[in-house]
Design a protein around this motif. Sequence first.
Motif, mmCIF file in Angstrom:
data_model
loop_
_atom_site.group_PDB
_atom_site.id
_atom_site.type_symbol
_atom_site.label_atom_id
_atom_site.label_comp_id
_atom_site.label_asym_id
_atom_site.label_seq_id
_atom_site.Cartn_x
_atom_site.Cartn_y
_atom_site.Cartn_z
ATOM 1 N N ARG A 143 0.832 -1.241 0.122
ATOM 2 C CA ARG A 143 0.132 -0.131 0.034
ATOM 3 C C ARG A 143 0.948 1.303 -0.023
ATOM 4 N NH1 ARG A 143 -1.469 3.712 3.357
ATOM 5 N NH2 ARG A 143 -0.354 3.030 5.048
ATOM 6 N N LEU A 198 -6.913 -10.243 0.179
ATOM 7 C CA LEU A 198 -7.281 -9.667 -0.915
ATOM 8 C C LEU A 198 -7.933 -8.504 -0.930
ATOM 9 C CD1 LEU A 198 -8.562 -13.074 -2.631
ATOM 10 C CD2 LEU A 198 -6.357 -11.916 -2.794
ATOM 11 N N ASP A 199 -8.641 -8.076 -0.183
ATOM 12 C CA ASP A 199 -9.234 -7.018 0.030
ATOM 13 C C ASP A 199 -8.339 -5.864 0.338
ATOM 14 O OD1 ASP A 199 -11.894 -7.782 -0.168
ATOM 15 O OD2 ASP A 199 -12.268 -7.981 2.067
ATOM 16 N N ALA A 225 -6.333 -5.117 -2.915
ATOM 17 C CA ALA A 225 -7.540 -4.446 -4.089
ATOM 18 C C ALA A 225 -7.542 -2.924 -3.438
ATOM 19 C CB ALA A 225 -8.736 -5.170 -3.801
ATOM 20 N N ASP A 226 -7.769 -2.800 -2.594
ATOM 21 C CA ASP A 226 -8.011 -1.347 -1.892
ATOM 22 C C ASP A 226 -6.529 -0.481 -2.152
ATOM 23 O OD1 ASP A 226 -10.471 -2.122 -1.019
ATOM 24 O OD2 ASP A 226 -10.080 -2.048 0.955
ATOM 25 N N ASP A 270 -2.166 -4.974 -8.348
ATOM 26 C CA ASP A 270 -2.850 -5.620 -9.523
ATOM 27 C C ASP A 270 -2.088 -7.090 -9.790
ATOM 28 O OD1 ASP A 270 -0.241 -4.979 -10.409
ATOM 29 O OD2 ASP A 270 -0.938 -3.881 -12.096
ATOM 30 N N ARG A 295 -12.463 -10.378 -5.513
ATOM 31 C CA ARG A 295 -11.535 -9.268 -5.307
ATOM 32 C C ARG A 295 -10.159 -9.744 -5.865
ATOM 33 N NH1 ARG A 295 -11.995 -4.610 -1.442
ATOM 34 N NH2 ARG A 295 -11.711 -3.605 -3.238
ATOM 35 N N ARG A 296 -10.034 -10.654 -6.618
ATOM 36 C CA ARG A 296 -8.569 -11.194 -7.173
ATOM 37 C C ARG A 296 -7.893 -10.242 -7.836
ATOM 38 N NH1 ARG A 296 -7.886 -14.831 -11.961
ATOM 39 N NH2 ARG A 296 -6.193 -13.407 -12.311
ATOM 40 N N PRO A 297 -6.608 -10.182 -7.934
ATOM 41 C CA PRO A 297 -5.770 -8.905 -8.563
ATOM 42 C C PRO A 297 -6.010 -9.427 -10.316
ATOM 43 C CG PRO A 297 -4.362 -10.666 -7.547
ATOM 44 C CD PRO A 297 -6.027 -11.056 -7.058
ATOM 45 N N GLN A 298 -5.493 -8.723 -11.047
ATOM 46 C CA GLN A 298 -5.479 -8.821 -12.475
ATOM 47 C C GLN A 298 -4.924 -9.959 -12.945
ATOM 48 O OE1 GLN A 298 -4.044 -5.667 -14.658
ATOM 49 N NE2 GLN A 298 -4.873 -6.612 -16.737
ATOM 50 N N THR A 306 -13.429 -8.655 -13.289
ATOM 51 C CA THR A 306 -13.844 -8.462 -11.749
ATOM 52 C C THR A 306 -14.155 -6.903 -11.692
ATOM 53 O OG1 THR A 306 -11.506 -8.267 -11.219
ATOM 54 C CG2 THR A 306 -12.504 -10.444 -11.235
ATOM 55 N N THR A 307 -14.595 -6.852 -10.654
ATOM 56 C CA THR A 307 -14.920 -5.356 -10.185
ATOM 57 C C THR A 307 -14.231 -5.115 -8.845
ATOM 58 O OG1 THR A 307 -16.852 -5.939 -8.895
ATOM 59 C CG2 THR A 307 -16.887 -5.324 -11.217
#
Length: 289
Positions: A48, A76-77, A80-81, A85, A115-118, A288-289
């Motif tokens: 982060r 994973l949250d 994503a936050d 990626d 919420r998986r990464p790309q 995903t979103t």
Amino acid sequence: MSSDDRVQYEVLPFARSEEQAAQLAHPVRLTITCSPKHGPERSVEFARRLCALGHCLTVHIAARMVRDREHLDSLLDGMADAGVDDLFLIGGDADPVGEFSSAVQLLGLIAVHPRRPQTIGIAGYPEGHPKIEPETLDEALREKSTAADYVTTQMCFDPAPLRRWTVRQRESGITLPVLVGMPGKVARKRLLEMSARVGVGPSVTFLRKQRGVRALFSKSTADRLFDEFAPALADPQLNIVGFHYFTFNDLVETWKWHHEKIAATGTRAHWEGLEPARSYVHPQQKTTT
């Protein structure tokens, strides 16, 4: 397009990595290891902070350090936050803290997570693993390759097993892009200490036979691997997409060495004409979103 689009720099989740990341001239791809002492939460938190500096981040997750599905959700949250990626999944060498003991067990859950990464990476072991039989490694790689997006190899000093391993995977039908794991510009004493920890015994033996143990500490080790595999980036059959530099937190020196190497070898135009290493996405991946 910068030559940094074909490489990534591995750093440890300590304050020095943040200090050095802030000194780089422009954003790069950084990968944060999973510390057995501090756990994956530390890696997510450092990711982060490095994302806030503008860098692209890959977070290492050791399956054996994930307690349960709720813990996985939390990690994973957090990723994503933070804007992470990419996730690099390994089994880990520590005793399991929960229900997962291997990357195979966890990969399927991550691959379909909302919420998986790309992208998701897995490990390759051209020189084997001190605790896992070669046949088991091959079977696990075949199983994981159905849900992963790329493979990063363990750190090696000998180009020969890296090339043989890559060719063998292609012959077996595994087509995932490969990032070659190699040492960065690391202080001599530090490289010896860390090499012993990560189990690169076969490569160390090779170097001793070739030119003595001093070869381990020379810049020519990284140069040799670069010179061996830089041309392979243009070989679609090998599908080697770039380099993963093990910096052991000598990030700035490794970044400088990489750019000096590109300039010295006259390969800048070649590198900048290639697609970014992360232009690939697994064909089974859902939006995903």
